[in-house]
Design a protein around this motif. Sequence first.
Motif, PDB file in Angstrom:
ATOM      1  N   MET A   1       0.827  -1.190   0.000  1.00 22.09           N
ATOM      2  CA  MET A   1       0.000   0.000   0.000  1.00 22.09           C
ATOM      3  C   MET A   1       0.870   1.252   0.000  1.00 22.09           C
ATOM      4  N   THR A   2       1.969   1.238   0.752  1.00 20.05           N
ATOM      5  CA  THR A   2       2.875   2.378   0.775  1.00 20.05           C
ATOM      6  C   THR A   2       3.498   2.589  -0.595  1.00 20.05           C
ATOM      7  N   ASP A   3       3.815   1.490  -1.267  1.00 27.98           N
ATOM      8  CA  ASP A   3       4.390   1.602  -2.603  1.00 27.98           C
ATOM      9  C   ASP A   3       3.418   2.274  -3.553  1.00 27.98           C
ATOM     10  N   GLU A   4       2.118   1.980  -3.415  1.00 26.43           N
ATOM     11  CA  GLU A   4       1.126   2.598  -4.285  1.00 26.43           C
ATOM     12  C   GLU A   4       1.066   4.101  -4.051  1.00 26.43           C
ATOM     13  N   ARG A   5       1.149   4.537  -2.775  1.00 23.45           N
ATOM     14  CA  ARG A   5       1.118   5.969  -2.495  1.00 23.45           C
ATOM     15  C   ARG A   5       2.365   6.650  -3.045  1.00 23.45           C
ATOM     16  N   GLU A   6       3.531   6.004  -2.847  1.00 26.70           N
ATOM     17  CA  GLU A   6       4.761   6.604  -3.348  1.00 26.70           C
ATOM     18  C   GLU A   6       4.756   6.652  -4.870  1.00 26.70           C
ATOM     19  N   ALA A   7       4.159   5.640  -5.493  1.00 27.17           N
ATOM     20  CA  ALA A   7       4.124   5.592  -6.944  1.00 27.17           C
ATOM     21  C   ALA A   7       3.128   6.597  -7.498  1.00 27.17           C
ATOM     22  N   SER A   8       2.152   7.038  -6.697  1.00 27.02           N
ATOM     23  CA  SER A   8       1.157   7.976  -7.205  1.00 27.02           C
ATOM     24  C   SER A   8       1.776   9.335  -7.495  1.00 27.02           C
ATOM     25  N   GLY A   9       2.861   9.682  -6.796  1.00 30.07           N
ATOM     26  CA  GLY A   9       3.578  10.907  -7.114  1.00 30.07           C
ATOM     27  C   GLY A   9       2.957  12.163  -6.545  1.00 30.07           C
ATOM     28  N   ASP A  10       2.003  12.058  -5.648  1.00 34.32           N
ATOM     29  CA  ASP A  10       1.405  13.274  -5.111  1.00 34.32           C
ATOM     30  C   ASP A  10       2.242  13.887  -3.994  1.00 34.32           C
ATOM     31  N   GLY A  11       3.288  13.195  -3.541  1.00 34.61           N
ATOM     32  CA  GLY A  11       4.201  13.753  -2.560  1.00 34.61           C
ATOM     33  C   GLY A  11       3.733  13.624  -1.135  1.00 34.61           C
ATOM     34  N   ARG A  12       2.514  13.156  -0.940  1.00 38.21           N
ATOM     35  CA  ARG A  12       2.001  12.984   0.416  1.00 38.21           C
ATOM     36  C   ARG A  12       2.165  11.537   0.826  1.00 38.21           C
ATOM     37  N   GLU A  13       2.713  11.360   2.013  1.00 42.17           N
ATOM     38  CA  GLU A  13       2.923  10.017   2.532  1.00 42.17           C
ATOM     39  C   GLU A  13       2.317   9.949   3.919  1.00 42.17           C
ATOM     40  N   ARG A  14       1.574   8.899   4.174  1.00 41.33           N
ATOM     41  CA  ARG A  14       0.926   8.753   5.471  1.00 41.33           C
ATOM     42  C   ARG A  14       1.976   8.423   6.528  1.00 41.33           C
ATOM     43  N   PRO A  15       1.953   9.119   7.685  1.00 40.79           N
ATOM     44  CA  PRO A  15       2.926   8.822   8.735  1.00 40.79           C
ATOM     45  C   PRO A  15       2.707   7.416   9.286  1.00 40.79           C
ATOM     46  N   ASP A  16       3.811   6.747   9.605  1.00 42.25           N
ATOM     47  CA  ASP A  16       3.741   5.384  10.088  1.00 42.25           C
ATOM     48  C   ASP A  16       3.436   5.303  11.572  1.00 42.25           C
ATOM     49  N   SER A  17       3.795   6.301  12.338  1.00 43.47           N
ATOM     50  CA  SER A  17       3.610   6.225  13.784  1.00 43.47           C
ATOM     51  C   SER A  17       3.167   7.582  14.318  1.00 43.47           C
ATOM     52  N   ALA A  18       2.805   7.586  15.600  1.00 48.78           N
ATOM     53  CA  ALA A  18       2.405   8.834  16.247  1.00 48.78           C
ATOM     54  C   ALA A  18       3.571   9.821  16.298  1.00 48.78           C
ATOM     55  N   ALA A  19       4.780   9.305  16.467  1.00 49.52           N
ATOM     56  CA  ALA A  19       5.952  10.182  16.495  1.00 49.52           C
ATOM     57  C   ALA A  19       6.132  10.868  15.141  1.00 49.52           C
ATOM     58  N   ASP A  20       5.855  10.149  14.057  1.00 57.77           N
ATOM     59  CA  ASP A  20       5.952  10.755  12.729  1.00 57.77           C
ATOM     60  C   ASP A  20       4.892  11.836  12.549  1.00 57.77           C
ATOM     61  N   ARG A  21       3.695  11.591  13.072  1.00 54.44           N
ATOM     62  CA  ARG A  21       2.635  12.596  12.937  1.00 54.44           C
ATOM     63  C   ARG A  21       2.976  13.864  13.705  1.00 54.44           C
ATOM     64  N   GLY A  23       5.912  15.016  13.957  1.00 48.88           N
ATOM     65  CA  GLY A  23       7.079  15.629  13.345  1.00 48.88           C
ATOM     66  C   GLY A  23       8.386  15.060  13.827  1.00 48.88           C
ATOM     67  N   ARG A  24       8.337  14.008  14.614  1.00 49.19           N
ATOM     68  CA  ARG A  24       9.560  13.376  15.094  1.00 49.19           C
ATOM     69  C   ARG A  24       9.621  11.967  14.542  1.00 49.19           C
ATOM     70  N   ARG A  25      10.765  11.519  14.260  1.00 49.17           N
ATOM     71  CA  ARG A  25      10.970  10.141  13.830  1.00 49.17           C
ATOM     72  C   ARG A  25      11.258   9.299  15.046  1.00 49.17           C
ATOM     73  N   ALA A  26      10.713   8.083  15.093  1.00 47.64           N
ATOM     74  CA  ALA A  26      10.888   7.209  16.242  1.00 47.64           C
ATOM     75  C   ALA A  26      12.346   6.800  16.398  1.00 47.64           C
ATOM     76  N   GLY A  27      13.036   6.540  15.320  1.00 47.48           N
ATOM     77  CA  GLY A  27      14.410   6.072  15.429  1.00 47.48           C
ATOM     78  C   GLY A  27      15.436   7.105  15.019  1.00 47.48           C
TER      79      GLY A  27
END
Length: 113
Positions: A1-21, A23-27
Motif C-alpha cells: 500500500m505504501t508503494d502505491e502511495r509513493e508511486a502515485s507521485g502526489d508527494g504525500r505520505e501517510r505517517p507510520d507512527s504517532a511520532a511521525d505525525r 514531526g519526530r521520527r521514532a528512530g
Amino acid sequence: MTDEREASGDGRERPDSAADRRGRRAGSTPAGDGDKGRATAVRDGRPEKASLPSRLIRFLREVIAELRKVIWPTRKQLITYTIVVLVFVSFMVAFVALLDLVFAQGVTYLFGT
C-alpha cells in the motif's frame, strides 16, 4: 500500500507512527549521542506557565463552561434511572447472597461440621 502511495507521485505520505505525525521520527535519535540538554520539539513554542491563581481561575471557568454543555435529565428520567439502579443493585445483592449460601452449604457438605 505504501508503494502505491509513493508511486502515485502526489508527494504525500501517510505517517507510520504517532511520532511521525508529531514531526519526530521514532528512530532518528540514536541512543547515547549526548543531546540531553536540548529541549524537545513539542515544548519549544510553549509560553511560560501562568501564576497559580490565574490557572485556578481558568480551570474554574472551563469547568463552568463544560457544565453548561451537559444535558441534565428531567425529574421523570432521574426517578426512572434511580429505580433501575436500585432494582439492579438489589438483584445483585440477592444473587451474591444466594451464591454465598450455596458455596457455604457445599463447603459444609464437603468438609463436614
